[in-house]
Design an enzyme around this catalytic site. Sequence first.
Site, PDB file in Angstrom:
ATOM      1  N   HIS A 145      54.179  15.480   2.062  1.00 50.83           N
ATOM      2  CA  HIS A 145      54.104  14.902   0.713  1.00 50.83           C
ATOM      3  C   HIS A 145      54.657  13.494   0.618  1.00 50.83           C
ATOM      4  CE1 HIS A 145      53.085  18.658  -1.511  1.00 50.83           C
ATOM      5  NE2 HIS A 145      53.698  19.220  -0.496  1.00 50.83           N
ATOM      6  N   LYS A 152      57.988  10.272 -14.787  1.00 49.87           N
ATOM      7  CA  LYS A 152      58.093  10.681 -13.383  1.00 49.87           C
ATOM      8  C   LYS A 152      59.539  10.509 -12.966  1.00 49.87           C
ATOM      9  CE  LYS A 152      54.953   7.454 -12.482  1.00 49.87           C
ATOM     10  NZ  LYS A 152      53.957   8.246 -11.796  1.00 49.87           N
ATOM     11  N   ARG A 153      59.927  11.071 -11.801  1.00 50.09           N
ATOM     12  CA  ARG A 153      61.289  10.853 -11.339  1.00 50.09           C
ATOM     13  C   ARG A 153      61.578   9.362 -11.200  1.00 50.09           C
ATOM     14  NH1 ARG A 153      64.374  15.332  -9.606  1.00 50.09           N
ATOM     15  NH2 ARG A 153      65.903  13.757  -9.068  1.00 50.09           N
ATOM     16  N   LYS A 195      58.683   3.955  -7.277  1.00 49.76           N
ATOM     17  CA  LYS A 195      57.807   4.231  -8.425  1.00 49.76           C
ATOM     18  C   LYS A 195      57.841   3.070  -9.430  1.00 49.76           C
ATOM     19  CE  LYS A 195      58.491   9.256  -8.039  1.00 49.76           C
ATOM     20  NZ  LYS A 195      57.156   9.842  -7.815  1.00 49.76           N
ATOM     21  N   THR A 209      50.477  13.224  -9.544  1.00 53.11           N
ATOM     22  CA  THR A 209      49.693  14.238 -10.255  1.00 53.11           C
ATOM     23  C   THR A 209      49.742  13.982 -11.760  1.00 53.11           C
ATOM     24  OG1 THR A 209      51.626  15.657  -9.982  1.00 53.11           O
ATOM     25  CG2 THR A 209      49.746  16.126  -8.571  1.00 53.11           C
ATOM     26  N   LYS A 257      46.818  14.131 -14.862  1.00 56.86           N
ATOM     27  CA  LYS A 257      46.995  14.798 -16.158  1.00 56.86           C
ATOM     28  C   LYS A 257      46.746  13.834 -17.311  1.00 56.86           C
ATOM     29  CE  LYS A 257      50.466  17.602 -13.916  1.00 56.86           C
ATOM     30  NZ  LYS A 257      51.899  17.690 -13.596  1.00 56.86           N
TER      31      LYS A 257
HETATM   32  C1  OX2 Z   1      55.786  14.318  -4.273  1.00 56.24           C
HETATM   33  C2  OX2 Z   1      55.144  12.980  -3.994  1.00 56.24           C
HETATM   34  O1  OX2 Z   1      56.077  11.951  -4.172  1.00 56.24           O
HETATM   35  C3  OX2 Z   1      53.970  12.773  -4.959  1.00 56.24           C
HETATM   36  O2  OX2 Z   1      53.295  11.576  -4.674  1.00 56.24           O
HETATM   37  C4  OX2 Z   1      53.000  13.936  -4.848  1.00 56.24           C
HETATM   38  O3  OX2 Z   1      52.018  13.852  -5.850  1.00 56.24           O
HETATM   39  C5  OX2 Z   1      53.733  15.253  -4.995  1.00 56.24           C
HETATM   40  O4  OX2 Z   1      54.803  15.342  -4.078  1.00 56.24           O
HETATM   41  C6  OX2 Z   1      52.828  16.437  -4.762  1.00 56.24           C
HETATM   42  O5  OX2 Z   1      52.142  16.304  -3.562  1.00 56.24           O
HETATM   43  N1  OX2 Z   1      58.916  15.330  -2.854  1.00 56.24           N
HETATM   44  N2  OX2 Z   1      58.111  15.150  -3.883  1.00 56.24           N
HETATM   45  C7  OX2 Z   1      56.964  14.633  -3.431  1.00 56.24           C
HETATM   46  O6  OX2 Z   1      57.060  14.478  -2.137  1.00 56.24           O
HETATM   47  C8  OX2 Z   1      58.301  14.938  -1.788  1.00 56.24           C
HETATM   48  C9  OX2 Z   1      58.840  15.000  -0.423  1.00 56.24           C
END
Ligand code: OX2
Length: 824
Positions: free
Chosen positions: A366, A558-559, A564, A666, A670
């Site tokens: 991820h 988002k976080r 970001k 994601t 949405k």
């Molecule tokens: C997140 C990613 O940062 C994000 O881009 C992605 O959409 C999401 O995972 C689902 O795939 N922790 N969170 C992420 O990656 C990690 C490691």
Amino acid sequence: MATKKKTDQDLQLDKDQLKASIVRHLRSTLGTSEQKASPEAWWKATAAAVNEQVYERLTRTQQTHFKKDTRAIHYLSAEFLMGRLTSNNLHNLSLYKICEEALGELGLELTDLCEQEPDMALGNGGLGRLAACFIDSLATLNYPAVGYGIHYEHGLFRQEIQDGRQIERPDSWREYGNPWEICRPESVQEIPLYGYVETVFGDKGGLKKVWHAGRKIKGVPWDIPVVGFGGHTVNILRLWESRASEFFDWDVFNAGGYIDSQAEKAQAETISKVLYPNDETDAGKELRLIQQYFFCACSIKDIMRRYKRVHGADFRNFAAQIAIQLNDTHPTVAIPELMRVLVDEEDLHWDAAWAICYQVFSYTNHTLLPEALEKWSVSLFEKVLPRHLEIIYEINARFLNELVEPKWPGNDAIKAKLSIIEEGDVRKVRMGNLCVIGSSKVNGVAEIHSKLVKEDLFPEYAELWPEKMCNVTNGVTPRRWLLACNPELAALYNEVVGKEWPLQLDKLRSVTKFADDKAFQQQFMTIKRHNKEKLVKVIKAETGIDVSAEAIFDVQIKRLHEYKRQQLNLIHIMALYRRLLANPDYDMHPRVFIFGSKAAPGYKLAKDIIYAINKLAERVNNDARIQGKLKVVFMPNYRVSLAEKLIPAADVSEQISTAGYEASGTGNMKMALNGAITIGTLDGANIEIAEEAGAENCAIFGLNVDEVKSLKARGYNPYDFYYANSELKAVLDWFDTDYFTPGRPGELASIKRSLLEGGDPYLTLADFASYSEAHKLIDTWYRDPALWAKKAIINSATMGKFNSDRSIQDYVDRIWKLKSCNVG
Ligand code: OX2
């Protein structure tokens, strides 16, 4: 007499039955009365009534899966960000309307009752929410699946804002009980930890390893039923809670492996206490490794138990029956654990065991951020999981000798790079490498990300196993993220394209033919307006800030992370503010910038950015000179249930990561699905969103992946941009003053420092000018209502690809090879 099997039809309740059931549960399950019941009691009684339906279907699903004995996927994830389940379960059981009416007759609002439910926040962000969408889709598509994770007592911290600063408070999602979970004491597991490994003579001759555990932990499973849309399949999410076990090994104690029995007892109960709030960083704690091992070992035991119930100790069918997905590196230790069980406990030959493991496991990556690729010190492993370390050494030795040496003879540099063990002062176990070596498939989460995984992160592995690397672009469930959260738009779509779209989101594409239709545009924008008006009230209630639904709602949720780039949004708002101060008639449509974001508690700069946003908000929102043209809102405690209110009301979706850093995203999907226009970089799934919607319907800006790489290679100097752009310079210099923190100059200086002396690692300044231009474009588009409506409609109508059902089908076709299994 043979009892007739109940069909879905037989199970379906009418309004009067549901009403009677709610009242019955209120009295007999909750022990209260209609007169005295609190809203919370009503909510729980409603959940109990719904559970009658859920359990019936759950039992039916389990019987069918047992009888058919089909291959199943086991989704191992340290995080599941489920949010609330009431409205979701009602929708998926086609009971929402009926329940609304039943409660209406009792003088209650279903939406109010839903607000009683605490979010199940057992995750940090995208990765955990993705897992939640995936198990929804698996059940919806009737695939046999189990989600496995940790039953955290405290989920992600609750965020309060005090004087602009983030304060973390414990989250107690189940303090007063949660009606959606079922404890399963009959499936408790015991998990070994610590101790030492002994080599003994085995029954069949030859040597055998025995792990003498220093202590054992009890794993208690809690099941959350996962109701598929349509209610046919109800799978489970099984979450493990740790408890101290009575086990105590005197031999180990005497051998000195057992140091502080009191501390270790406390530790047993600590294992599932809290979720690590670090998103994409390595907590580096012994407890975290134990958490990971704990839930993986419990899950492997559970999988084994169920397999053996049918097949006994004959493992020839194991790989055909069992698929295990590793959601990031957090569950990697499941690989050596399965090897240990097969070799040490089931007496399989190493090669046979490895052949099974290799087929069973697959791994999803991820992120490319190096700090997120987990590494554990060898000494920690040796202490906590001594046998696993031996197994890892063996896997590594065989890999290096049998695969790497023949391919790159004598090349020690490549060996060092591909080895599971990182050499150095502190030797480390690289979990990412172990994942790739032990999995039959490795996937990234968007096209560009999977390409970078292959080319930049794991190029040599890709050369060794070209067929191993693949892509599955992320998706989101349209049931939660449109049907449930945006009922008016859902109703419009029902009318225009029929009711199949929650299962076949592609159907929405036909709506594009109305994108120019004045009447349709008006309907669409009226719905957006209603959603914005609802949000106006929420904003007022949560923050006290007045905003107008006339304005453009520009949303970044988002976080908080430098990559970001909330700081890019921040400095751009400051630039707008300066323009307005310099010229109160500066021509712009009123804008409300809305943020929702949690920072990891130890991430100082991220917390400073939250503080800066709040201080800017205080100043801007109270400045009469700018005539309300600019408002800034920081919504505290961003979580799934808040996202459900923000997303339907967003006009603009901020997706502004440095290209190459956001694996997918994601929230971008949405918001576009709900008719927001993306302002974004060519990063992650933004690229695919722009492909689907058409680049002309998104405001794309900034450096692309190749340009980021080449600017970095040339040597990026943020001062070049600082001195070249007087507006940017003025904005950054503002951070040194006390303009936003009266009497306390320099409180925001860390942000400027990170962008200049700190080298601006995420190229914020390099993208500023182009970001500012993209915002001007957004403003121009918005001032042409027909043009805006057209773009918004097209965005919403073309997001079919990002249905998580499509993602799951891709996993099934490319990785898991499952058959769907009709229930009932
Ligand atoms: C997140 C990613 O940062 C994000 O881009 C992605 O959409 C999401 O995972 C689902 O795939 N922790 N969170 C992420 O990656 C990690 C490691």
